[in-house]
Design a protein around this motif. Structure first.
Motif, short mmCIF file in Angstrom:
data_model
loop_
_atom_site.label_atom_id
_atom_site.label_comp_id
_atom_site.label_asym_id
_atom_site.label_seq_id
_atom_site.Cartn_x
_atom_site.Cartn_y
_atom_site.Cartn_z
N SER A 1 53.44 71.79 11.28
CA SER A 1 52.80 70.55 11.28
C SER A 1 51.85 70.48 12.34
O SER A 1 50.64 69.97 12.13
CB SER A 1 53.89 69.51 11.78
OG SER A 1 55.06 69.46 10.64
N GLU B 1 47.58 69.48 12.24
CA GLU B 1 47.42 68.43 12.93
C GLU B 1 46.16 68.82 13.68
O GLU B 1 44.95 68.22 13.67
CB GLU B 1 48.27 67.81 13.98
CG GLU B 1 49.31 67.02 13.19
CD GLU B 1 50.73 66.74 13.86
OE1 GLU B 1 51.58 66.10 13.62
OE2 GLU B 1 50.77 67.30 15.04
N TYR C 1 56.36 64.85 9.05
CA TYR C 1 54.90 65.09 9.33
C TYR C 1 54.39 64.44 8.32
O TYR C 1 53.33 63.72 8.60
CB TYR C 1 54.94 66.55 9.41
CG TYR C 1 53.45 66.97 9.13
CD1 TYR C 1 52.85 67.50 8.05
CD2 TYR C 1 52.50 66.67 10.22
CE1 TYR C 1 51.46 67.86 7.90
CE2 TYR C 1 51.00 66.84 9.98
CZ TYR C 1 50.75 67.58 8.79
OH TYR C 1 49.31 67.70 8.59
N ARG D 1 53.75 60.90 8.98
CA ARG D 1 53.04 60.61 10.11
C ARG D 1 51.47 60.70 9.61
O ARG D 1 50.59 59.90 10.10
CB ARG D 1 53.29 61.79 11.38
CG ARG D 1 54.53 61.46 11.70
CD ARG D 1 54.60 61.94 13.38
NE ARG D 1 54.24 63.44 12.99
CZ ARG D 1 55.18 64.44 12.89
NH1 ARG D 1 56.56 64.14 12.77
NH2 ARG D 1 54.97 65.78 12.98
N ARG D 2 51.20 61.76 8.93
CA ARG D 2 50.07 61.91 8.28
C ARG D 2 49.60 60.96 7.41
O ARG D 2 48.27 60.35 7.81
CB ARG D 2 49.96 63.37 7.61
CG ARG D 2 48.81 63.80 6.91
CD ARG D 2 48.84 65.04 6.19
NE ARG D 2 47.73 65.52 5.57
CZ ARG D 2 47.66 65.46 4.52
NH1 ARG D 2 48.56 64.84 3.64
NH2 ARG D 2 46.55 65.65 3.57
N ARG D 3 50.52 60.22 6.53
CA ARG D 3 50.00 59.21 5.79
C ARG D 3 49.57 57.95 6.54
O ARG D 3 48.73 57.25 6.35
CB ARG D 3 51.05 58.97 4.67
CG ARG D 3 51.10 60.02 3.61
CD ARG D 3 52.13 59.86 2.66
NE ARG D 3 52.28 60.88 1.57
CZ ARG D 3 51.48 61.84 1.33
NH1 ARG D 3 50.28 62.13 1.82
NH2 ARG D 3 51.96 62.81 0.47
N VAL D 4 50.32 57.64 7.54
CA VAL D 4 50.31 56.73 8.41
C VAL D 4 48.81 56.86 9.10
O VAL D 4 47.92 55.78 9.38
CB VAL D 4 51.55 56.43 9.47
CG1 VAL D 4 50.94 55.27 10.58
CG2 VAL D 4 52.67 56.00 8.63
N ARG D 5 48.66 57.94 9.60
CA ARG D 5 47.43 58.31 10.34
C ARG D 5 46.20 58.04 9.31
O ARG D 5 45.21 57.45 9.84
CB ARG D 5 47.39 59.77 10.99
CG ARG D 5 46.31 59.91 11.99
CD ARG D 5 46.59 61.08 12.87
NE ARG D 5 46.96 62.30 11.92
CZ ARG D 5 47.89 63.17 11.72
NH1 ARG D 5 48.83 62.65 12.57
NH2 ARG D 5 47.84 64.12 10.88
N LEU D 6 46.21 58.40 8.24
CA LEU D 6 45.29 58.42 7.16
C LEU D 6 44.94 56.87 6.92
O LEU D 6 43.97 56.40 6.67
CB LEU D 6 45.37 59.25 6.05
CG LEU D 6 45.41 60.71 6.19
CD1 LEU D 6 45.88 61.62 4.98
CD2 LEU D 6 43.98 61.08 6.70
N SER D 7 46.17 56.07 6.64
CA SER D 7 45.91 54.71 6.29
C SER D 7 45.55 53.98 7.47
O SER D 7 44.58 53.07 7.18
CB SER D 7 47.38 54.12 5.87
OG SER D 7 48.23 54.30 7.07
N GLY D 8 45.59 54.40 8.52
CA GLY D 8 44.95 53.83 9.78
C GLY D 8 43.47 53.96 10.01
O GLY D 8 42.91 52.87 10.26
N ARG D 9 43.17 55.06 9.27
CA ARG D 9 41.68 55.26 9.02
C ARG D 9 40.98 54.50 7.97
O ARG D 9 39.86 55.04 7.69
CB ARG D 9 41.50 56.72 9.19
CG ARG D 9 41.68 57.31 10.75
CD ARG D 9 41.46 58.95 10.72
NE ARG D 9 42.07 59.57 11.76
CZ ARG D 9 42.31 60.97 11.39
NH1 ARG D 9 42.01 61.45 10.43
NH2 ARG D 9 42.91 61.63 12.58
#
Ligand SMILES: O=c1ccn([C@@H]2O[C@H](COP(=O)(O)OP(=O)(O)O)[C@@H](O)[C@H]2O)c(=O)[nH]1
Ligand SMILES: O=C(O)[C@@H](COP(=O)(O)O)O[C@H]1O[C@H](CO)[C@@H](O)[C@H](O)[C@H]1O
Length: 221
Positions: free
Chosen positions: A158, A162, A208, A211-219
């Protein structure tokens, strides 16, 4: 550039000596450290007799790996399980050179499971192998939580993703390991231990991905 082999071990007397010798015979390896999780089968004595440094650590595999890294100043680390069979010096050398010469952030050496299974483990499943080379900074960027027990390989995968590290992965021909079923002499118990181990790794992998999907949706991705 200094490279160290770190071998986490818990009760691996039947195989640890051959793993140490393969690492010692790899030209790039300057030291071999066995991180022993308080084995009771003579593993540390065997390791010392083979000329390896031994660090004793309370805790699981990841804690042993972290203790091994803390015991060396090597720039490049190659982790090797102590239960491997068929490991050769050229396998170890290839892993190290993937990092020191080919510029990979991490190199993964997978078990040789045969022509039909190898592509599946190489391209379709999370690559959880314990045989991996990397720069020490990648490992030390892990949190203590990441280094708990069997989650450590999934956590390293992960973190490398990242950080956008290039990861090389390949099968180390002829290399495999003593399975849990063999170690415990009981297929049911061995399988249960494997499921327990893999569930920890899969949980880390799923965490992981979340977290990655949350990060991408945040962007807005
Ligand atoms: O508490 C532990 C459990 C495992 N290991 C070592 O981690 C490696 C992989 O563990 P295991 O054999 O349980 O996993 P498997 O090889 O079945 O995937 C081996 O060198 C073990 O001796 C360890 O150092 N401490
Ligand atoms: O290579 C794998 O996919 C798994 C399971 O291998 P096996 O099904 O026991 O041959 O074993 C790895 O997983 C563990 C958890 O990440 C690592 O700690 C082991 O070193 C590694 O062999």
């Amino acid at each position: 550039m200094k490279a160290a082999a770190i071998i986490p071990a818990y009760n691996e007397a039947p195989t640890v000596a051959k793993v140490i010798r393969a690492a010692q015979a790899a030209p790039s390896i300057s030291e071999v450290i066995v991180a022993d999780g308080e084995s009771v089968d003579g593993t540390p004595d065997i390791a010392r007799a083979e000329g390896a440094r031994v660090v004793s650590v309370a805790g699981g595999k990841g804690e042993g790996m972290a203790a091994g890294v803390a015991a060396t100043d090597a720039d490049v680390i190659v982790f090797l399980d102590a239960d491997l069979t068929g490991l050769r010096p050229d396998h170890v050398e290839r892993l190290v050179r993937s990092v020191t010469e080919d510029g990979a952030g991490m190199a993964l050496g997978l078990f040789d499971r045969g022509r039909w299974l190898n592509p599946i483990f190489l391209h379709l499943l999370p690559r959880l192998t314990g045989e991996r080379a990397l720069r020490r900074e990648l490992f030390t960027s892990l949190s203590p939580k990441d280094c708990r027990g069997y989650r450590v390989e999934a956590a390293l995968n992960s973190r490398a993703a990242e950080l956008g590290e290039r990861v090389e992965a390949y099968v180390l021909d002829g290399m495999f390991h003593r399975t849990k079923e063999e170690k415990h002499g009981n297929p049911v118990l061995g399988f249960a231990k494997k499921v327990a181990m893999l569930s920890v790794a899969v949980w880390e992998y799923l965490a992981y991905q979340l977290r990655r999907r949350v990060r991408l949706s945040g962007r807005g991705g």
